[in-house]
Design a protein around this motif. Sequence first.
Motif, PDB file in Angstrom:
ATOM      1  N   PHE A  83      -5.539   6.569  -3.792  1.00  0.00           N
ATOM      2  CA  PHE A  83      -4.848   5.570  -4.609  1.00  0.00           C
ATOM      3  C   PHE A  83      -5.439   5.605  -6.012  1.00  0.00           C
ATOM      4  O   PHE A  83      -6.655   5.509  -6.185  1.00  0.00           O
ATOM      5  CB  PHE A  83      -5.002   4.170  -4.023  1.00  0.00           C
ATOM      6  CG  PHE A  83      -4.310   3.092  -4.817  1.00  0.00           C
ATOM      7  CD1 PHE A  83      -2.934   2.937  -4.735  1.00  0.00           C
ATOM      8  CD2 PHE A  83      -5.015   2.244  -5.646  1.00  0.00           C
ATOM      9  CE1 PHE A  83      -2.278   1.941  -5.458  1.00  0.00           C
ATOM     10  CE2 PHE A  83      -4.376   1.245  -6.378  1.00  0.00           C
ATOM     11  CZ  PHE A  83      -2.997   1.103  -6.280  1.00  0.00           C
ATOM     12  N   GLU A  84      -4.563   5.790  -6.998  1.00  0.00           N
ATOM     13  CA  GLU A  84      -5.006   5.799  -8.392  1.00  0.00           C
ATOM     14  C   GLU A  84      -4.912   4.382  -8.952  1.00  0.00           C
ATOM     15  O   GLU A  84      -3.818   3.814  -9.029  1.00  0.00           O
ATOM     16  CB  GLU A  84      -4.167   6.763  -9.217  1.00  0.00           C
ATOM     17  CG  GLU A  84      -4.670   6.923 -10.637  1.00  0.00           C
ATOM     18  CD  GLU A  84      -3.970   8.045 -11.393  1.00  0.00           C
ATOM     19  OE1 GLU A  84      -4.433   8.389 -12.488  1.00  0.00           O
ATOM     20  OE2 GLU A  84      -2.976   8.589 -10.864  1.00  0.00           O
TER      21      GLU A  84
ATOM     22  N   CYS B 242      -2.839  -0.051   0.393  1.00  0.00           N
ATOM     23  CA  CYS B 242      -2.201   1.161  -0.133  1.00  0.00           C
ATOM     24  C   CYS B 242      -2.933   2.409   0.345  1.00  0.00           C
ATOM     25  O   CYS B 242      -2.310   3.429   0.681  1.00  0.00           O
ATOM     26  CB  CYS B 242      -2.164   1.123  -1.659  1.00  0.00           C
ATOM     27  SG  CYS B 242      -1.098  -0.168  -2.346  1.00  0.00           S
ATOM     28  N   LEU B 243      -4.273   2.342   0.383  1.00  0.00           N
ATOM     29  CA  LEU B 243      -5.062   3.478   0.870  1.00  0.00           C
ATOM     30  C   LEU B 243      -4.755   3.754   2.339  1.00  0.00           C
ATOM     31  O   LEU B 243      -4.590   4.914   2.748  1.00  0.00           O
ATOM     32  CB  LEU B 243      -6.553   3.189   0.695  1.00  0.00           C
ATOM     33  CG  LEU B 243      -7.174   3.525  -0.650  1.00  0.00           C
ATOM     34  CD1 LEU B 243      -8.606   3.007  -0.710  1.00  0.00           C
ATOM     35  CD2 LEU B 243      -7.148   5.018  -0.919  1.00  0.00           C
TER      36      LEU B 243
ATOM     37  N   PHE C 102      -1.296  10.979  -1.924  1.00  0.00           N
ATOM     38  CA  PHE C 102      -1.488   9.910  -2.894  1.00  0.00           C
ATOM     39  C   PHE C 102      -0.460   8.818  -2.622  1.00  0.00           C
ATOM     40  O   PHE C 102       0.714   9.115  -2.408  1.00  0.00           O
ATOM     41  CB  PHE C 102      -1.322  10.423  -4.329  1.00  0.00           C
ATOM     42  CG  PHE C 102      -2.570  11.024  -4.912  1.00  0.00           C
ATOM     43  CD1 PHE C 102      -3.446  10.253  -5.667  1.00  0.00           C
ATOM     44  CD2 PHE C 102      -2.879  12.354  -4.699  1.00  0.00           C
ATOM     45  CE1 PHE C 102      -4.591  10.800  -6.205  1.00  0.00           C
ATOM     46  CE2 PHE C 102      -4.024  12.916  -5.230  1.00  0.00           C
ATOM     47  CZ  PHE C 102      -4.887  12.135  -5.988  1.00  0.00           C
ATOM     48  N   TYR C 103      -0.918   7.570  -2.619  1.00  0.00           N
ATOM     49  CA  TYR C 103       0.031   6.471  -2.453  1.00  0.00           C
ATOM     50  C   TYR C 103       1.024   6.498  -3.608  1.00  0.00           C
ATOM     51  O   TYR C 103       0.651   6.550  -4.780  1.00  0.00           O
ATOM     52  CB  TYR C 103      -0.702   5.122  -2.433  1.00  0.00           C
ATOM     53  CG  TYR C 103       0.262   3.956  -2.344  1.00  0.00           C
ATOM     54  CD1 TYR C 103       0.785   3.568  -1.123  1.00  0.00           C
ATOM     55  CD2 TYR C 103       0.659   3.265  -3.482  1.00  0.00           C
ATOM     56  CE1 TYR C 103       1.682   2.516  -1.026  1.00  0.00           C
ATOM     57  CE2 TYR C 103       1.555   2.208  -3.403  1.00  0.00           C
ATOM     58  CZ  TYR C 103       2.070   1.845  -2.173  1.00  0.00           C
ATOM     59  OH  TYR C 103       2.962   0.807  -2.094  1.00  0.00           O
ATOM     60  N   GLN C 104       2.304   6.455  -3.260  1.00  0.00           N
ATOM     61  CA  GLN C 104       3.354   6.516  -4.259  1.00  0.00           C
ATOM     62  C   GLN C 104       4.053   5.164  -4.352  1.00  0.00           C
ATOM     63  O   GLN C 104       4.632   4.684  -3.376  1.00  0.00           O
ATOM     64  CB  GLN C 104       4.383   7.596  -3.901  1.00  0.00           C
ATOM     65  CG  GLN C 104       3.814   8.999  -3.882  1.00  0.00           C
ATOM     66  CD  GLN C 104       3.429   9.484  -5.261  1.00  0.00           C
ATOM     67  OE1 GLN C 104       3.999   9.060  -6.261  1.00  0.00           O
ATOM     68  NE2 GLN C 104       2.437  10.356  -5.334  1.00  0.00           N
ATOM     69  N   ARG C 105       3.974   4.568  -5.504  1.00  0.00           N
ATOM     70  CA  ARG C 105       4.716   3.331  -5.729  1.00  0.00           C
ATOM     71  C   ARG C 105       6.200   3.668  -5.804  1.00  0.00           C
ATOM     72  O   ARG C 105       6.613   4.563  -6.528  1.00  0.00           O
ATOM     73  CB  ARG C 105       4.267   2.688  -7.039  1.00  0.00           C
ATOM     74  CG  ARG C 105       5.004   1.404  -7.370  1.00  0.00           C
ATOM     75  CD  ARG C 105       4.787   0.987  -8.806  1.00  0.00           C
ATOM     76  NE  ARG C 105       3.382   0.778  -9.108  1.00  0.00           N
ATOM     77  CZ  ARG C 105       2.945   0.428 -10.315  1.00  0.00           C
ATOM     78  NH1 ARG C 105       3.803   0.262 -11.310  1.00  0.00           N
ATOM     79  NH2 ARG C 105       1.661   0.264 -10.534  1.00  0.00           N
TER      80      ARG C 105
ATOM     81  N   ILE D  35      -5.344  -2.717  -2.819  1.00  0.00           N
ATOM     82  CA  ILE D  35      -5.805  -1.329  -2.880  1.00  0.00           C
ATOM     83  C   ILE D  35      -6.071  -0.804  -1.472  1.00  0.00           C
ATOM     84  O   ILE D  35      -5.672   0.311  -1.127  1.00  0.00           O
ATOM     85  CB  ILE D  35      -7.074  -1.225  -3.745  1.00  0.00           C
ATOM     86  CG1 ILE D  35      -6.778  -1.664  -5.185  1.00  0.00           C
ATOM     87  CG2 ILE D  35      -7.631   0.191  -3.716  1.00  0.00           C
ATOM     88  CD1 ILE D  35      -7.997  -1.679  -6.085  1.00  0.00           C
TER      89      ILE D  35
ATOM     90  N   ALA E 243      -1.414   5.482   2.657  1.00  0.00           N
ATOM     91  CA  ALA E 243      -1.468   6.899   2.302  1.00  0.00           C
ATOM     92  C   ALA E 243      -2.177   7.704   3.381  1.00  0.00           C
ATOM     93  O   ALA E 243      -1.750   8.817   3.730  1.00  0.00           O
ATOM     94  CB  ALA E 243      -2.179   7.065   0.954  1.00  0.00           C
TER      95      ALA E 243
ATOM     96  N   ASP F 128       2.682  -2.348  -6.895  1.00  0.00           N
ATOM     97  CA  ASP F 128       1.756  -1.898  -5.877  1.00  0.00           C
ATOM     98  C   ASP F 128       1.573  -3.003  -4.843  1.00  0.00           C
ATOM     99  O   ASP F 128       1.358  -4.157  -5.168  1.00  0.00           O
ATOM    100  CB  ASP F 128       0.401  -1.553  -6.501  1.00  0.00           C
ATOM    101  CG  ASP F 128       0.485  -0.306  -7.368  1.00  0.00           C
ATOM    102  OD1 ASP F 128       0.957   0.717  -6.871  1.00  0.00           O
ATOM    103  OD2 ASP F 128       0.090  -0.388  -8.539  1.00  0.00           O
TER     104      ASP F 128
END
Length: 464
Positions: A163-164, A179-180, A197-200, A176, A183, A206
């Motif tokens: 996750f960026e 989301c991690l 990578f988690y994609q919004r 976060i 992914a 998010d």
Amino acid sequence: YRAVTPDGKYVACSCHGAIYHGKDGEPDIFAGYLVNHGLEETIDAITGLPNFNMLSERMEHRLEKHLGGILLKLEILNFSRVNMLYGYSEGNSLLRQIAEMLENSVAADGQVYCFEGKNFSILFPDISREAVSAHYNQISFLLSHSLRLNDTPIPLEVAGGAFEVPEDFDMEQQIIRRCLISALDDSINISRGKLVFYQRKPGTADGTEISLLSEIHQNAVSGHDCFHLRYQPIVDTQTGALYGAEALLRFISPIDGEINPARFIGFLESDACFFDLGLFIILTAVRDAKEFKQQCPGFKINVNITALQLQNDSFLRSVQDILAQEDYPPQDLVLEVTERCKELDSKFLKDRIDALRACGIKVALDDMGTGYSTLDLLFNLVVDEIKLDRNFVTGISSRSDYDVFTTALIGSTSRTDVNVCFEGVENDTMLEYLKRYGNSLCQGYYFSKPVFKEDFFRYMQDHR
């Protein structure tokens, strides 16, 4: 062990003791002692790496300062087998090797954290996605080639979700983490260990997608009232006569309305909740098909099934019970084996398909021409229908190899009772081209988009 101090903090402890049993066999006395290692857990006792508490503190600081970065979550796959084969002591030794390898691998680019043994996270404060991907590929290679126990090579596989965190991120850490996990789940269940990578999703914040999946999951395990079926007609390519329909799952949120199935189907198919949901889909489709049969007596209903359903030993009996309960002819139910089913052991898949067909239920091989669909499946699986994927069908008129394959396939199936169905037929030009192959089935937007039950009745009336 962990114990709670009077002020509510968890601390790391060692525990030694014994239980003394009374005459009735119940434990009467526990005698023992705890050694409090002093501080709130910040260091993993096995690997010596900083743990979740340390990462949480660091992330809180970075979020307050509006500092970005990339978080990478790793899971060592099937690590329980190491403990089973070599014992926990050797397993702990291997975890220490992994920790050292990870620290050496990321060097000055990132900080490694350990969560409960086989789970690790790495915080990369200031490198690109490409650099993180390169680190992940190196880690994957080292795990599969460099670990040893007593001179015995121990190859391991890993899955990774990333996750960026943008510099202007103003949500709590819980978002976060969710989301991690999303992914990482995709890496394990869909991408076969590749870094995800988690994609919004476009137009969403998010965490919104995770909240939606949570809503869908809760409905899947408690009533299914927000799940509905749409039906897309399947017709005879030559005559246009209605053959049947494919049942397609939809979710209608009370807040957000109908949700694109691409946003949740992959997630649900890898979750245990899909077994009961899948039976709900079959039951609903069969009940609706009984009504469709009143206008089209030979009507067939196609329903997708997943690997998870096939792996469940009670699946066949559950389907038979539905057919008996609804007094629906098994030969008019077509279960479509989807792409991920084809990753199952080939003999296991063949045995399950044979068992379904032995009960009169028809089986279709879906998405042929893409992914893991191979000629080996066609040679070894006995099915009733072969569905050619939309992307394959689109390329038939322009690719000679697709044309040769299709000609050979329909030529061979014409001598049996196997149907070939072209998916994704979207215009008259495509339909006219497909007619040249002879007897077959087709479906697509040219005939109708997937519609709800009431609209399908109207389609049948107009079509007749």
